[in-house]
Design a protein around this motif. Structure first.
Motif: not given
Length: 94
Positions: A22-46
């Motif tokens: 939910l925080v990632f939705q509000r902050i467009p650029e987090t500076g995290l690698p895409d692999a970390v963002k993808g992992t967080v999205l799968v483990l956190g959203w789905i």
């Protein structure tokens, strides 16, 4: 009952990652690698919706059968509240 405790703890971790999503939705650029963002999205959203749903069914079965559980009450309540929030947010954003 150790499996239920493990799944409850896993659900709590996934629920916390849901809050991070939910925080990632509000902050467009987090500076995290895409692999970390993808992992967080799968483990956190789905994943948490399915885990929480299965846990709530297991909690209800244990309550109906009046079995003792080793899962703390605060963890059960937290998982149920996160599940309600996840369902509402999925309905709103869908």
């Amino acid at each position: 009952m150790k499996g239920l405790l493990f799944l409850s703890r896993l659900a709590l971790i996934c629920n916390l990652l849901f809050a991070v999503c939910l925080v990632f939705q509000r902050i467009p650029e987090t500076g995290l690698p895409d692999a970390v963002k993808g992992t967080v999205l799968v483990l956190g959203w789905i994943l948490p919706v399915f885990i929480n749903f299965s846990l709530i069914i297991a909690y209800l079965i244990n309550a109906l059968l009046r079995k003792a559980t080793s899962v703390p009450a605060w963890l059960i309540i937290t998982n149920i509240l996160f599940f309600i929030a996840q369902v509402l947010i999925q309905i709103v954003f869908a």
